[in-house]
Design a protein around this motif. Structure first.
Motif, PDB file in Angstrom:
ATOM      1  N   VAL A   7      25.459  14.511  -4.742  1.00 35.94           N
ATOM      2  CA  VAL A   7      24.467  13.516  -6.090  1.00 35.94           C
ATOM      3  C   VAL A   7      25.041  12.029  -5.185  1.00 35.94           C
ATOM      4  CG1 VAL A   7      25.801  12.770  -8.032  1.00 35.94           C
ATOM      5  CG2 VAL A   7      25.678  15.069  -7.603  1.00 35.94           C
ATOM      6  N   LEU A   8      26.484  11.992  -5.096  1.00 33.28           N
ATOM      7  CA  LEU A   8      27.171  10.275  -4.910  1.00 33.28           C
ATOM      8  C   LEU A   8      25.824   9.993  -3.294  1.00 33.28           C
ATOM      9  CD1 LEU A   8      28.929   8.199  -4.724  1.00 33.28           C
ATOM     10  CD2 LEU A   8      30.747   9.386  -3.597  1.00 33.28           C
ATOM     11  N   GLN A   9      26.078  11.599  -1.997  1.00 29.76           N
ATOM     12  CA  GLN A   9      25.158  10.265  -1.469  1.00 29.76           C
ATOM     13  C   GLN A   9      23.831  10.909  -1.759  1.00 29.76           C
ATOM     14  OE1 GLN A   9      25.685  14.244   1.720  1.00 29.76           O
ATOM     15  NE2 GLN A   9      27.106  14.005   2.905  1.00 29.76           N
ATOM     16  N   LEU A  10      23.027  11.418  -2.598  1.00 35.39           N
ATOM     17  CA  LEU A  10      22.041  10.686  -2.817  1.00 35.39           C
ATOM     18  C   LEU A  10      21.113   9.485  -4.065  1.00 35.39           C
ATOM     19  CD1 LEU A  10      18.768  11.306  -3.690  1.00 35.39           C
ATOM     20  CD2 LEU A  10      19.322  12.998  -6.066  1.00 35.39           C
ATOM     21  N   THR A  17      17.271   3.083   0.369  1.00 34.07           N
ATOM     22  CA  THR A  17      16.197   2.494  -0.176  1.00 34.07           C
ATOM     23  C   THR A  17      15.763   1.919  -1.011  1.00 34.07           C
ATOM     24  OG1 THR A  17      15.545   5.136  -0.309  1.00 34.07           O
ATOM     25  CG2 THR A  17      13.823   4.051  -0.782  1.00 34.07           C
ATOM     26  N   ARG A  18      16.187   1.661  -2.204  1.00 35.04           N
ATOM     27  CA  ARG A  18      16.023   0.619  -3.497  1.00 35.04           C
ATOM     28  C   ARG A  18      15.647  -1.456  -2.419  1.00 35.04           C
ATOM     29  NH1 ARG A  18      19.010  -3.549  -5.894  1.00 35.04           N
ATOM     30  NH2 ARG A  18      21.028  -2.383  -4.856  1.00 35.04           N
ATOM     31  N   GLN A  19      17.068  -1.293  -1.386  1.00 34.22           N
ATOM     32  CA  GLN A  19      16.947  -2.204  -0.691  1.00 34.22           C
ATOM     33  C   GLN A  19      15.944  -3.112   0.118  1.00 34.22           C
ATOM     34  OE1 GLN A  19      21.202  -1.973  -0.164  1.00 34.22           O
ATOM     35  NE2 GLN A  19      21.795  -3.323  -1.427  1.00 34.22           N
ATOM     36  N   ASP A  61      12.840  13.397  -4.450  1.00 39.50           N
ATOM     37  CA  ASP A  61      11.227  13.197  -4.283  1.00 39.50           C
ATOM     38  C   ASP A  61      10.886  11.476  -4.548  1.00 39.50           C
ATOM     39  OD1 ASP A  61      10.985  15.929  -3.860  1.00 39.50           O
ATOM     40  OD2 ASP A  61      10.909  16.102  -5.608  1.00 39.50           O
ATOM     41  N   VAL A  62      11.624  10.722  -5.863  1.00 35.86           N
ATOM     42  CA  VAL A  62      11.139  10.049  -5.588  1.00 35.86           C
ATOM     43  C   VAL A  62      11.897   9.198  -4.493  1.00 35.86           C
ATOM     44  CG1 VAL A  62      12.473   7.941  -6.974  1.00 35.86           C
ATOM     45  CG2 VAL A  62      11.916   9.404  -8.099  1.00 35.86           C
TER      46      VAL A  62
END
Length: 104
Positions: A7-10, A17-19, A61-62
């Motif tokens: 979960v932390l890795q995700l 990815t957002r950045q 997926d997101v």
């Protein structure tokens, strides 16, 4: 590997990815940051392994969708957008061909 580590890795992957995807767009960067943090916070007490796996699949997926499908657009005038694709999105795409052909 435990669910907590995955979960932390995700979480970290989504933020990286957002950045990349929303680079130079402060409003989109902030909105995505808030949404990612909110979704993880809302589900932080989840204990069912099946539900955790389902949520992790949605998050993955997101991340894939953001990384492969989102292109930034910049308003350049009235009803005009300039698209700014990232270099990793600029690949040769020849329909129905497994290998790209050489240009002569």
């Amino acid at each position: 590997m435990s669910h907590a580590v995955k979960v932390l890795q995700l979480f970290k992957t989504l933020h990286r990815t957002r950045q990349q995807v929303f680079k130079n767009d402060a409003r989109a960067l902030e909105a995505a940051r808030i949404k990612i943090n909110e979704e993880f916070k809302n589900n932080k007490n989840e204990t069912s392994p099946e539900k955790i796996e389902e949520l992790m699949k949605i998050g993955s997926d997101v991340e894939l969708l953001l990384r492969t499908s989102v292109i930034q657009g910049i308003h350049t005038g009235h009803n005009t957008l300039k698209l700014v694709p990232r270099k990793d999105l600029l690949i040769e795409n020849v329909p129905y061909c497994d290998t790209p052909t050489q240009k002569q």
